[in-house]
Design a protein around this motif. Structure first.
Motif, PDB file in Angstrom:
ATOM      1  N   ILE A 184     -19.513 -95.647 -33.427  1.00 27.88           N
ATOM      2  CA  ILE A 184     -20.832 -95.867 -34.024  1.00 27.88           C
ATOM      3  C   ILE A 184     -21.603 -96.977 -33.311  1.00 27.88           C
ATOM      4  CG2 ILE A 184     -20.144 -95.008 -36.279  1.00 27.88           C
ATOM      5  CD1 ILE A 184     -19.917 -97.864 -37.231  1.00 27.88           C
ATOM      6  N   LYS A 185     -20.959 -97.674 -32.368  1.00 34.96           N
ATOM      7  CA  LYS A 185     -21.658 -98.702 -31.600  1.00 34.96           C
ATOM      8  C   LYS A 185     -21.693 -98.326 -30.119  1.00 34.96           C
ATOM      9  CE  LYS A 185     -21.172-102.660 -34.673  1.00 34.96           C
ATOM     10  NZ  LYS A 185     -20.682-104.051 -34.829  1.00 34.96           N
ATOM     11  N   TYR A 186     -20.670 -98.672 -29.379  1.00 31.64           N
ATOM     12  CA  TYR A 186     -20.668 -98.365 -27.950  1.00 31.64           C
ATOM     13  C   TYR A 186     -19.242 -98.481 -27.411  1.00 31.64           C
ATOM     14  CZ  TYR A 186     -20.451-103.443 -27.684  1.00 31.64           C
ATOM     15  OH  TYR A 186     -20.073-104.742 -27.855  1.00 31.64           O
ATOM     16  N   SER A 187     -19.034 -97.895 -26.242  1.00 29.53           N
ATOM     17  CA  SER A 187     -17.775 -98.046 -25.523  1.00 29.53           C
ATOM     18  C   SER A 187     -18.125 -98.251 -24.047  1.00 29.53           C
ATOM     19  CB  SER A 187     -16.875 -96.824 -25.728  1.00 29.53           C
ATOM     20  OG  SER A 187     -17.540 -95.632 -25.324  1.00 29.53           O
ATOM     21  N   TRP A 188     -17.115 -98.220 -23.188  1.00 26.63           N
ATOM     22  CA  TRP A 188     -17.347 -98.538 -21.784  1.00 26.63           C
ATOM     23  C   TRP A 188     -16.800 -97.446 -20.871  1.00 26.63           C
ATOM     24  CZ3 TRP A 188     -20.466-102.555 -20.887  1.00 26.63           C
ATOM     25  CH2 TRP A 188     -20.583-103.532 -21.881  1.00 26.63           C
ATOM     26  N   ASN A 189     -17.534 -97.221 -19.779  1.00 33.50           N
ATOM     27  CA  ASN A 189     -17.048 -96.351 -18.705  1.00 33.50           C
ATOM     28  C   ASN A 189     -16.084 -97.187 -17.859  1.00 33.50           C
ATOM     29  OD1 ASN A 189     -16.776 -95.077 -16.126  1.00 33.50           O
ATOM     30  ND2 ASN A 189     -18.592 -93.847 -16.570  1.00 33.50           N
ATOM     31  N   VAL A 190     -14.790 -96.940 -18.042  1.00 35.90           N
ATOM     32  CA  VAL A 190     -13.767 -97.820 -17.455  1.00 35.90           C
ATOM     33  C   VAL A 190     -13.884 -97.884 -15.931  1.00 35.90           C
ATOM     34  CG1 VAL A 190     -11.289 -98.216 -17.196  1.00 35.90           C
ATOM     35  CG2 VAL A 190     -12.211 -97.431 -19.382  1.00 35.90           C
ATOM     36  N   SER A 191     -14.095 -96.735 -15.295  1.00 36.88           N
ATOM     37  CA  SER A 191     -14.154 -96.722 -13.829  1.00 36.88           C
ATOM     38  C   SER A 191     -15.353 -97.524 -13.324  1.00 36.88           C
ATOM     39  CB  SER A 191     -14.227 -95.286 -13.305  1.00 36.88           C
ATOM     40  OG  SER A 191     -15.377 -94.624 -13.798  1.00 36.88           O
ATOM     41  N   MET A 192     -16.497 -97.442 -14.014  1.00 33.75           N
ATOM     42  CA  MET A 192     -17.670 -98.218 -13.609  1.00 33.75           C
ATOM     43  C   MET A 192     -17.467 -99.710 -13.853  1.00 33.75           C
ATOM     44  SD  MET A 192     -20.969 -95.897 -14.689  1.00 33.75           S
ATOM     45  CE  MET A 192     -22.093 -97.121 -14.000  1.00 33.75           C
ATOM     46  N   ARG A 241     -17.924-102.193 -10.890  1.00 37.00           N
ATOM     47  CA  ARG A 241     -19.132-103.015 -10.871  1.00 37.00           C
ATOM     48  C   ARG A 241     -19.195-104.073 -11.966  1.00 37.00           C
ATOM     49  NH1 ARG A 241     -23.458 -97.998 -10.440  1.00 37.00           N
ATOM     50  NH2 ARG A 241     -22.406 -96.840  -8.752  1.00 37.00           N
ATOM     51  N   GLY A 242     -18.238-104.063 -12.856  1.00 34.02           N
ATOM     52  CA  GLY A 242     -18.281-104.998 -13.964  1.00 34.02           C
ATOM     53  C   GLY A 242     -19.035-104.430 -15.157  1.00 34.02           C
ATOM     54  N   GLN A 243     -19.017-105.173 -16.245  1.00 33.52           N
ATOM     55  CA  GLN A 243     -19.690-104.728 -17.464  1.00 33.52           C
ATOM     56  C   GLN A 243     -21.192-104.937 -17.350  1.00 33.52           C
ATOM     57  OE1 GLN A 243     -17.361-107.074 -20.262  1.00 33.52           O
ATOM     58  NE2 GLN A 243     -16.421-105.205 -21.076  1.00 33.52           N
ATOM     59  N   SER A 244     -21.925-103.904 -17.635  1.00 38.12           N
ATOM     60  CA  SER A 244     -23.385-103.950 -17.595  1.00 38.12           C
ATOM     61  C   SER A 244     -23.903-102.861 -18.521  1.00 38.12           C
ATOM     62  CB  SER A 244     -23.886-103.709 -16.171  1.00 38.12           C
ATOM     63  OG  SER A 244     -23.560-102.387 -15.746  1.00 38.12           O
ATOM     64  N   MET A 268     -22.111 -99.107 -19.859  1.00 39.55           N
ATOM     65  CA  MET A 268     -21.909 -98.963 -21.300  1.00 39.55           C
ATOM     66  C   MET A 268     -22.189 -97.529 -21.730  1.00 39.55           C
ATOM     67  SD  MET A 268     -23.676-101.176 -24.347  1.00 39.55           S
ATOM     68  CE  MET A 268     -25.186-100.203 -24.332  1.00 39.55           C
ATOM     69  N   ILE A 269     -21.385 -97.024 -22.646  1.00 42.19           N
ATOM     70  CA  ILE A 269     -21.584 -95.678 -23.205  1.00 42.19           C
ATOM     71  C   ILE A 269     -22.069 -95.844 -24.640  1.00 42.19           C
ATOM     72  CG2 ILE A 269     -20.527 -93.463 -23.748  1.00 42.19           C
ATOM     73  CD1 ILE A 269     -18.344 -94.131 -21.695  1.00 42.19           C
ATOM     74  N   PRO A 304     -21.689-108.494 -27.257  1.00 43.51           N
ATOM     75  CA  PRO A 304     -21.234-109.829 -26.833  1.00 43.51           C
ATOM     76  C   PRO A 304     -20.631-109.863 -25.427  1.00 43.51           C
ATOM     77  CG  PRO A 304     -19.764-108.901 -28.502  1.00 43.51           C
ATOM     78  CD  PRO A 304     -20.954-108.014 -28.437  1.00 43.51           C
ATOM     79  N   GLU A 305     -20.234-108.701 -24.899  1.00 42.54           N
ATOM     80  CA  GLU A 305     -19.649-108.678 -23.556  1.00 42.54           C
ATOM     81  C   GLU A 305     -20.681-108.967 -22.464  1.00 42.54           C
ATOM     82  OE1 GLU A 305     -17.338-105.566 -25.998  1.00 42.54           O
ATOM     83  OE2 GLU A 305     -19.391-106.286 -25.802  1.00 42.54           O
ATOM     84  N   LEU A 306     -21.963-108.850 -22.784  1.00 41.34           N
ATOM     85  CA  LEU A 306     -23.018-109.046 -21.789  1.00 41.34           C
ATOM     86  C   LEU A 306     -23.706-110.399 -21.990  1.00 41.34           C
ATOM     87  CD1 LEU A 306     -24.716-105.516 -21.770  1.00 41.34           C
ATOM     88  CD2 LEU A 306     -22.829-106.343 -20.341  1.00 41.34           C
ATOM     89  N   ASP A 307     -24.115-111.020 -20.900  1.00 41.35           N
ATOM     90  CA  ASP A 307     -24.836-112.289 -20.965  1.00 41.35           C
ATOM     91  C   ASP A 307     -26.334-112.082 -21.170  1.00 41.35           C
ATOM     92  OD1 ASP A 307     -22.518-113.779 -20.549  1.00 41.35           O
ATOM     93  OD2 ASP A 307     -22.688-113.594 -18.374  1.00 41.35           O
ATOM     94  N   ARG A 308     -26.861-111.016 -20.589  1.00 40.34           N
ATOM     95  CA  ARG A 308     -28.289-110.696 -20.706  1.00 40.34           C
ATOM     96  C   ARG A 308     -28.464-109.270 -21.216  1.00 40.34           C
ATOM     97  NH1 ARG A 308     -30.469-111.879 -14.802  1.00 40.34           N
ATOM     98  NH2 ARG A 308     -28.551-110.724 -14.358  1.00 40.34           N
ATOM     99  N   ASP A 309     -29.640-109.037 -21.768  1.00 33.84           N
ATOM    100  CA  ASP A 309     -29.936-107.704 -22.308  1.00 33.84           C
ATOM    101  C   ASP A 309     -28.805-107.251 -23.228  1.00 33.84           C
ATOM    102  OD1 ASP A 309     -31.368-105.392 -22.696  1.00 33.84           O
ATOM    103  OD2 ASP A 309     -30.689-104.419 -20.857  1.00 33.84           O
ATOM    104  N   ASN A 310     -28.422-108.149 -24.127  1.00 37.92           N
ATOM    105  CA  ASN A 310     -27.220-107.902 -24.926  1.00 37.92           C
ATOM    106  C   ASN A 310     -27.494-107.606 -26.401  1.00 37.92           C
ATOM    107  OD1 ASN A 310     -28.094-110.414 -25.650  1.00 37.92           O
ATOM    108  ND2 ASN A 310     -26.152-111.473 -25.262  1.00 37.92           N
ATOM    109  N   ILE A 311     -28.700-107.183 -26.708  1.00 40.86           N
ATOM    110  CA  ILE A 311     -29.017-106.746 -28.068  1.00 40.86           C
ATOM    111  C   ILE A 311     -29.823-105.449 -27.985  1.00 40.86           C
ATOM    112  CG2 ILE A 311     -30.202-107.269 -30.224  1.00 40.86           C
ATOM    113  CD1 ILE A 311     -29.774-110.183 -29.734  1.00 40.86           C
ATOM    114  N   VAL A 312     -29.393-104.475 -28.754  1.00 43.51           N
ATOM    115  CA  VAL A 312     -30.141-103.214 -28.851  1.00 43.51           C
ATOM    116  C   VAL A 312     -30.844-103.204 -30.201  1.00 43.51           C
ATOM    117  CG1 VAL A 312     -29.964-100.707 -29.012  1.00 43.51           C
ATOM    118  CG2 VAL A 312     -28.583-101.947 -27.336  1.00 43.51           C
ATOM    119  N   PHE A 313     -32.173-103.239 -30.172  1.00 45.56           N
ATOM    120  CA  PHE A 313     -32.965-103.226 -31.398  1.00 45.56           C
ATOM    121  C   PHE A 313     -33.356-101.796 -31.748  1.00 45.56           C
ATOM    122  CE2 PHE A 313     -33.629-107.504 -29.739  1.00 45.56           C
ATOM    123  CZ  PHE A 313     -33.443-108.279 -30.880  1.00 45.56           C
ATOM    124  N   ALA A 314     -33.313-101.486 -33.034  1.00 47.38           N
ATOM    125  CA  ALA A 314     -33.745-100.172 -33.489  1.00 47.38           C
ATOM    126  C   ALA A 314     -35.253-100.043 -33.381  1.00 47.38           C
ATOM    127  CB  ALA A 314     -33.295 -99.942 -34.932  1.00 47.38           C
TER     128      ALA A 314
END
Length: 370
Positions: free
Chosen positions: A120-128, A132-135, A139-140, A182-192
């Motif tokens: 219901i929130k998000y997950s990560w593309n492990v290979s990416m 390239r790191g978390q960005s 993010m999925i 919280p895994e991201l330093d910037r652009d780390n909030i998704v507003f509805a």
């Protein structure tokens, strides 16, 4: 549509939605595709007093007050929880509302015991992430997060099937209208975005499985969908769904009105017997819902088409009913056998006709399963 096994409502009724949008002059909340009046009309069908130059068929059968309350809830940006017994059309109503309001009913999370907060929130593309790191690119987003970003409706099916920690993750989404990453330093909030809401469904028979917390209940407006008990309304639902089935399978087979009456009467009889039962062993395991009636008729139609003479007969209908409802052996078989001898047999002697064939088909089906 010809390449889809089942097209979503916004695809199936694209022409109707485009027409309603072209003639819609009413006020629209947020970024809604249609006004609340037109959403109701799309779901419940048009009447002569609506003044349209084409007919809009009814797609959901039930009290209009349930539809109106659902629409008003979504217009207030509160979450909507449709709750009721299996087969009452909760998911279908949710799909139709999403299609009419935002043109997308496919942003769905299916609640199960295995549903996690990631769903219901998000997950990560492990290979990416490794490369390239978390960005934001790695993010999925979940269907719910996608709905938030697009300002549309997200759906959560069978909410009470998911565990309490997953349910609680919805509380901040419904109240704060944003998700932190919280895994991201910037652009780390998704507003509805305006127009975002959630339509959830819950099975009233799942009470006690994973009850909703008081905090989550406050974030939803509840609309309870009752079981259809009016025989005329139920006949319309079964007929509507059967016609869809015949068109989808390109089957030219007539469902005689007398056989539809027998099916409806049989379910009414079995429901009455279940209500009078004093223990679970005296009740069929089936919920005897309208959806199960449709399944019985669908099974009989397809059997007649592929293994019969392309004519629906009472015996085939009875065989489908027994095969669909006899889930426990010997308990359900005993209940159905009692029904055939105690109710159907006297009716066949008094009325004859298709009841005779229904009785014979039922007996043969029980004998084959015993």
């Amino acid at each position: 549509m010809s390449d889809m096994l089942r097209a979503p409502a916004e695809t199936k009724y694209a022409d109707e939605l485009a027409y309603l949008e072209s003639v819609d002059t009413g006020p629209k909340p947020f970024s809604w595709r249609l006004s609340p009046r037109m959403v109701r009309l799309f779901v419940l069908g048009s009447e002569r007093a609506d003044g349209l130059d084409r007919e809009i068929p009814q797609k959901w059968f039930g009290d209009r007050s349930f539809v109106e309350r659902s629409i008003v809830t979504l217009a207030s940006d509160r979450g909507l929880l449709l709750i009721g017994d299996p087969g009452t059309g909760k998911s279908w109503l949710a799909e139709l509302l999403s299609a009419a309001i935002c043109g997308n009913s496919t942003l769905v999370v299916q609640g199960t015991a295995g549903t996690t907060e990631d769903h219901i929130k998000y997950s990560w593309n492990v290979s990416m992430v490794i490369a390239r790191g978390q960005s934001r690119e790695s993010m999925i987003p979940s269907p719910i997060m996608t709905a938030m970003e697009q300002g549309v409706i997200g759906r959560f099916e069978e909410l009470t099937r998911s565990t309490s920690d997953v349910q609680d993750a919805l509380i901040s989404i419904l109240s704060e209208k944003y998700v932190s990453i919280p895994e991201l330093d910037r652009d780390n909030i998704v507003f509805a975005q305006p127009g975002f809401s959630i339509i959830a469904t819950a099975n009233s028979r799942d009470r006690g499985v994973n009850d909703l917390s008081s905090a989550l209940k406050r974030r939803f407006n509840f609309v309870r969908i009752p079981v259809v008990t009016n025989k005329r309304s139920e006949a319309e639902i079964v007929r509507f769904r059967t016609e869809e089935l015949l068109r989808r399978h390109r089957i030219e087979l007539e469902v005689p009105p007398t056989l539809l009456d027998i099916l409806l009467q049989s379910f009414a009889d079995l429901r009455a017997a279940a209500s009078a039962a004093t223990s679970d062993d005296e009740k069929l395991e089936s919920a005897l819902s309208t959806a199960e009636q449709i399944g019985v008729l669908e099974d009989a139609v397809l059997h007649s088409q592929f293994f019969g003479d392309r004519t629906l007969r009472a015996g085939t209908l009875a065989g489908s009913l027994v095969g669909s409802l006899a889930r426990r052996s010997p308990e359900d078989l005993a209940i159905l056998n009692k029904y055939l001898h105690g109710v159907v047999e006297p009716r066949a002697k008094a009325d004859g006709g298709d009841w005779d064939g229904f009785l014979d088909g039922g007996r043969q089906a029980i004998a084959s399963l015993s």
